[in-house]
Structure formats: structure tokens, C-alpha cells
Design a protein around this motif. Structure first.
Motif, short mmCIF file in Angstrom:
data_model
loop_
_atom_site.label_atom_id
_atom_site.label_comp_id
_atom_site.label_asym_id
_atom_site.label_seq_id
_atom_site.Cartn_x
_atom_site.Cartn_y
_atom_site.Cartn_z
N ILE A 32 29.19 45.21 45.15
CA ILE A 32 28.83 44.95 43.75
C ILE A 32 28.51 43.48 43.56
O ILE A 32 27.52 43.12 42.90
CB ILE A 32 29.96 45.41 42.81
N CYS A 33 29.34 42.62 44.16
CA CYS A 33 29.10 41.17 44.04
C CYS A 33 27.75 40.79 44.63
O CYS A 33 26.99 40.03 44.01
CB CYS A 33 30.21 40.39 44.75
N LEU A 34 27.43 41.31 45.81
CA LEU A 34 26.14 40.98 46.43
C LEU A 34 24.97 41.46 45.58
O LEU A 34 23.99 40.74 45.40
CB LEU A 34 26.04 41.57 47.83
N CYS A 35 25.08 42.66 45.04
CA CYS A 35 24.00 43.18 44.19
C CYS A 35 23.83 42.32 42.94
O CYS A 35 22.70 41.99 42.55
CB CYS A 35 24.28 44.62 43.80
N LEU A 36 24.94 41.95 42.33
CA LEU A 36 24.86 41.13 41.11
C LEU A 36 24.39 39.71 41.42
O LEU A 36 23.60 39.14 40.66
CB LEU A 36 26.21 41.10 40.41
N ILE A 37 24.85 39.14 42.53
CA ILE A 37 24.38 37.80 42.92
C ILE A 37 22.89 37.84 43.21
O ILE A 37 22.14 36.93 42.82
CB ILE A 37 25.19 37.27 44.11
N ASN A 38 22.44 38.89 43.86
CA ASN A 38 21.01 39.03 44.13
C ASN A 38 20.22 39.06 42.83
O ASN A 38 19.21 38.38 42.70
CB ASN A 38 20.76 40.30 44.94
N ARG A 53 23.22 27.78 40.30
CA ARG A 53 23.21 29.16 40.81
C ARG A 53 24.52 29.50 41.49
O ARG A 53 25.01 30.63 41.38
CB ARG A 53 22.03 29.35 41.75
N CYS A 54 25.11 28.52 42.19
CA CYS A 54 26.42 28.74 42.82
C CYS A 54 27.51 28.94 41.77
O CYS A 54 28.41 29.78 41.94
CB CYS A 54 26.78 27.58 43.74
N LEU A 55 27.44 28.18 40.68
CA LEU A 55 28.41 28.38 39.58
C LEU A 55 28.25 29.77 38.97
O LEU A 55 29.25 30.44 38.66
CB LEU A 55 28.24 27.31 38.51
N ALA A 56 27.01 30.21 38.81
CA ALA A 56 26.78 31.56 38.28
C ALA A 56 27.31 32.61 39.26
O ALA A 56 27.92 33.60 38.84
CB ALA A 56 25.29 31.77 38.02
N GLY A 57 27.11 32.37 40.54
CA GLY A 57 27.64 33.29 41.55
C GLY A 57 29.16 33.36 41.51
O GLY A 57 29.75 34.43 41.65
N ALA A 58 29.78 32.21 41.32
CA ALA A 58 31.25 32.18 41.20
C ALA A 58 31.70 32.96 39.98
O ALA A 58 32.72 33.68 40.01
CB ALA A 58 31.75 30.75 41.13
N GLY A 59 30.95 32.86 38.89
CA GLY A 59 31.27 33.63 37.70
C GLY A 59 31.14 35.13 37.94
O GLY A 59 31.97 35.92 37.48
N VAL A 60 30.11 35.51 38.68
CA VAL A 60 29.91 36.91 39.02
C VAL A 60 31.08 37.42 39.85
O VAL A 60 31.67 38.48 39.57
CB VAL A 60 28.57 37.11 39.78
N ILE A 61 31.44 36.68 40.90
CA ILE A 61 32.52 37.11 41.79
C ILE A 61 33.85 37.17 41.03
O ILE A 61 34.61 38.13 41.17
CB ILE A 61 32.64 36.17 43.01
N SER A 68 38.48 30.66 41.89
CA SER A 68 37.13 30.66 41.33
C SER A 68 36.32 29.50 41.88
O SER A 68 35.12 29.62 42.11
CB SER A 68 37.18 30.59 39.81
N PHE A 69 36.98 28.35 42.12
CA PHE A 69 36.29 27.23 42.74
C PHE A 69 35.89 27.56 44.18
O PHE A 69 34.84 27.12 44.65
CB PHE A 69 37.14 25.96 42.71
N LEU A 70 36.72 28.34 44.87
CA LEU A 70 36.35 28.76 46.22
C LEU A 70 35.12 29.67 46.20
O LEU A 70 34.30 29.63 47.11
CB LEU A 70 37.51 29.48 46.90
N TRP A 71 35.01 30.47 45.15
CA TRP A 71 33.86 31.38 45.06
C TRP A 71 32.55 30.62 44.87
O TRP A 71 31.49 31.15 45.20
CB TRP A 71 34.06 32.38 43.93
N VAL A 72 32.62 29.39 44.35
CA VAL A 72 31.40 28.57 44.25
C VAL A 72 30.81 28.38 45.64
O VAL A 72 29.61 28.55 45.85
CB VAL A 72 31.69 27.21 43.57
N GLY A 73 31.67 28.05 46.60
CA GLY A 73 31.20 27.86 47.98
C GLY A 73 30.78 29.16 48.64
O GLY A 73 29.85 29.18 49.44
N LEU A 74 31.44 30.26 48.30
CA LEU A 74 31.11 31.54 48.90
C LEU A 74 29.78 32.09 48.38
O LEU A 74 29.09 32.83 49.08
CB LEU A 74 32.23 32.56 48.63
N SER A 75 29.41 31.72 47.18
CA SER A 75 28.18 32.26 46.62
C SER A 75 26.93 31.73 47.31
O SER A 75 25.89 32.40 47.32
CB SER A 75 28.11 32.03 45.11
#
Length: 105
Positions: free
Chosen positions: A7-13, A28-36, A74-81
């Protein structure tokens, strides 16, 4: 958790690679972190609170929300996105076979 990752990958895409494609990488990384974080919250409330699986609990971590998400992660998710966006872009890249079929046949 594989479902949450998909779900995260689909939404990040959709969000980071489509809707925000003209924005800077950090935004975009901040938005990805918000999604995750959002997916983690929804899955946590469903799996941990409603179904009672108790898969994770961030109650002891500062700045948590219902013990399901917390600001430090959530800060870690910035890097993961960033690699997640790279995977999405890689999946969008046509293969050599597709290129040859379009241009040579």
C-alpha cells in the motif's frame, strides 16, 4: 505487513512520483514519510487496537500517537521514502525488450 508495504509503495508512486513530480526531492520525501506514517497509523489501529494482534507498541516512545506511530520513526520514513521512490521509478522504466519492440519491429 507485506500488505502495508505494498500500500505504501502504491501511494508513494501516486503521490510522490505523479502528483508531486515537479517538487523538490526533500518535499517529496516528506510527503512519502507522511504516506508511510499514515498507513502505519491505519494498520496499527486496525491490527493492534481493533483486532488485538499487538504487533508493535510505541507507547514508551516520546511524541507517539495512540502508541501506533511516533515522530522519531516518522523521521526515519523520510529517508526510507527516497529508495521507495527509486523503486517506483525503476518499475516505470520500460525494459530493453519493450524499447526494441517499439523501435525495431
Amino acid at each position: 505487513m507485506a500488505l502495508a508495504g505494498g500500500i505504501c509503495l502504491c501511494l508513494i508512486n501516486h503521490v510522490c512520483c505523479d502528483l508531486l513530480e515537479d517538487r523538490s526531492i526533500p518535499s517529496r520525501c516528506l510527503a512519502g514519510a507522511g504516506v508511510i506514517t499514515g498507513v502505519e497509523l491505519v494498520m496499527g489501529l486496525l491490527l493492534n487496537r481493533i483486532l488485538g494482534f499487538h504487533i508493535w507498541d510505541y507507547s514508551n516512545v516520546p511524541l507517539n500517537l495512540f502508541g501506533q506511530v511516533c515522530l522519531p520513526y516518522s523521521f526515519l520514513w523520510v529517508g526510507l521514502s527516497l529508495p521507495a521512490m527509486a523503486v517506483c521509478q525503476l518499475c516505470r522504466t520500460p525494459t530493453l525488450e519493450d524499447w526494441a519492440r517499439r523501435n525495431l519491429l
